[in-house]
Write an enzyme that holds these catalytic residues in place. Structure first.
Site, PDB file in Angstrom:
ATOM      1  N   PHE A 135       0.963  -1.205  -0.061  1.00  0.00           N
ATOM      2  CA  PHE A 135      -0.014  -0.051   0.026  1.00  0.00           C
ATOM      3  C   PHE A 135       0.887   1.283   0.036  1.00  0.00           C
ATOM      4  CE2 PHE A 135      -2.122   3.610   2.051  1.00  0.00           C
ATOM      5  CZ  PHE A 135      -3.431   3.463   1.252  1.00  0.00           C
ATOM      6  N   ASP A 219       9.567   2.417   0.745  1.00  0.00           N
ATOM      7  CA  ASP A 219       8.169   3.253   1.288  1.00  0.00           C
ATOM      8  C   ASP A 219       8.529   3.128   3.107  1.00  0.00           C
ATOM      9  OD1 ASP A 219       6.105   3.971   2.439  1.00  0.00           O
ATOM     10  OD2 ASP A 219       4.844   3.437   0.932  1.00  0.00           O
ATOM     11  N   LYS A 248       3.825  10.066   8.278  1.00  0.00           N
ATOM     12  CA  LYS A 248       3.018   9.668   9.452  1.00  0.00           C
ATOM     13  C   LYS A 248       3.808  10.188  10.829  1.00  0.00           C
ATOM     14  CE  LYS A 248       0.432   5.866   7.630  1.00  0.00           C
ATOM     15  NZ  LYS A 248      -0.866   6.244   7.920  1.00  0.00           N
TER      16      LYS A 248
END
Length: 401
Positions: A135, A219, A248
């Protein structure tokens, strides 16, 4: 009298359920509009690294907002320069490293795709490899490297030149040839259920990308900024990528993302190939500096490692728990039955916030600041939620001989 749910249905796009109307938070606690307290062990999905309303976060926002919040990208700011230098140091890029500050992980991943395309333009390569279960975001570019049909199918056609493979070393070796321009991968696939890559995968990926003149792009939107107990998960594997994306936890709840490049990859972008109106603004940069500086000065990575081990040990042997995976404070609790959503709901009813990224996995990603009290409360509430769901599962009956 209308409720907040009525307001949400009337005014917000229908893109997912909203479990409560949260009004305030402090530490690892949040309170809803009715005054009910919840223990937050999801942390805004691995975002609130210092918890809620931490004094360092609040002070950084207040101080910077009172001086300079935003300037156009025609200018730099001291906070932006400080953050870029800090990220280079924490990632270990050396002098050749470069940083672009964005507003989210998805934006950072969009830029990573463009980095691969620029490398391809210089080398004649075109294929970007991605992993099943990955994702990387929901914008059209990031969606193109997210091989999940439920997310992608409504928006086909996506970007061409993307090949999805199984997250195994055998599949990686079989897919690599001289047409591959980059491999983009998460060290731990958070949305797939906190699934680490197989042992040795990243080391082999580094060998293959190097030998074929391709980029290794990682990522670390979920795993970066100390979430695994190291500043970046790739540091646990002893590899050096060509680029890494992060967001994040980096600013403890303030929107910010980054692309960090290493070596020759730092020379691929040039004026006109990318930019962002809000990216690297002084306010976001100052908050990220304060959050990362506090994590470093207070030695919170040691707490991430210790509390993660304590939580994993604490849930072993609980009803329905088959095991755990992940690293630091990104933990997937694997269930013996596909009842993760029921467990999530039972936890919510008891005042505990977790989520269910897969049918048999509960994900927790609490603040780096948790201590004995938070760990103890989590273990009590989580055991109660598991036990409540376990009583609803039919006991298999013996088959007559």
């Amino acid at each position: 009298m209308t409720t907040w749910q009525d307001d949400a249905t009337r005014d917000l796009m229908s893109l997912g359920g909203r479990l409560a109307l949260l009004e305030r938070g402090e530490g690892s606690s949040v309170w809803d509009a009715d005054g009910r307290r919840y223990l937050d062990f999801l942390g805004g999905i691995a975002v609130n690294s210092l918890g809620h309303a931490h004094p360092v976060f609040v002070d950084a926002v207040s101080r910077q907002a009172a001086t300079l919040s935003h300037v156009s990208n025609y200018f730099a700011s001291p906070a932006q320069l400080e953050l870029a230098a800090r990220l280079k140091r924490l990632a270990g890029t050396g002098d050749e490293g470069r940083v672009f500050l964005a507003n989210s992980g998805t934006e950072a991943n969009e830029m990573a795709i463009k980095l691969a395309r620029l490398h391809g333009g210089a080398t004649g390569k075109s294929t970007i490899l991605v992993l099943n279960g990955a994702f990387h975001g929901r914008t059209m570019g990031a969606l193109s490297i997210t091989p999940k049909a439920a997310y992608r199918d409504p928006f086909e056609p996506v970007l061409p030149g993307i090949t999805a493979i199984a997250a195994t070393i055998d599949a990686l070796e079989a897919a690599f040839d001289d047409s591959v321009v980059a491999l983009i991968a998460e060290p731990i696939q958070g949305e797939a259920g906190v699934v680490p890559l197989p042992e040795g995968f990243l080391a082999r990926a580094r060998e293959l990308t190097a030998s074929h003149g391709a980029l290794l792009i990682l990522d670390e939107v979920q795993t970066g900024s100390g979430r695994t107990g190291d500043w970046f998960a790739f540091q646990r594997e002893g590899v050096v990528p060509d680029a890494v994306t992060v967001a994040k936890s980096i600013a403890g709840g303030f929107p910010l993302g980054a692309l960090i490049t290493f070596g020759a990859a730092s020379d691929l972008f040039y004026p006109g190939t990318h930019n962002s109106t809000f990216g690297g603004n002084p306010l976001a940069s100052a908050v990220a500096n304060a959050v990362l500086g506090h994590i470093e000065s207070e030695g919170l990575l040691a707490n991430v490692t210790a509390r993660g081990a304590e939580l994993r040990a604490g849930v072993e042997g609980m009803p329905l728990v088959a095991g755990t995976r992940g690293a630091g404070l990104l933990i997937g609790i694997v269930l013996s039955e596909p009842v993760a959503n029921e467990v999530r709901q039972a936890a919510h009813e008891r005042g505990l916030i977790v989520n269910a990224p897969a049918a048999d996995v509960i994900r927790i990603a609490p603040a780096y600041t948790i201590g004995d009290d938070e760990v103890g409360e989590f273990l009590t509430l989580f055991r109660e939620a598991l036990a409540a769901v376990a009583t609803t599962i039919p006991t298999p009956t013996e088959t007559p001989a």
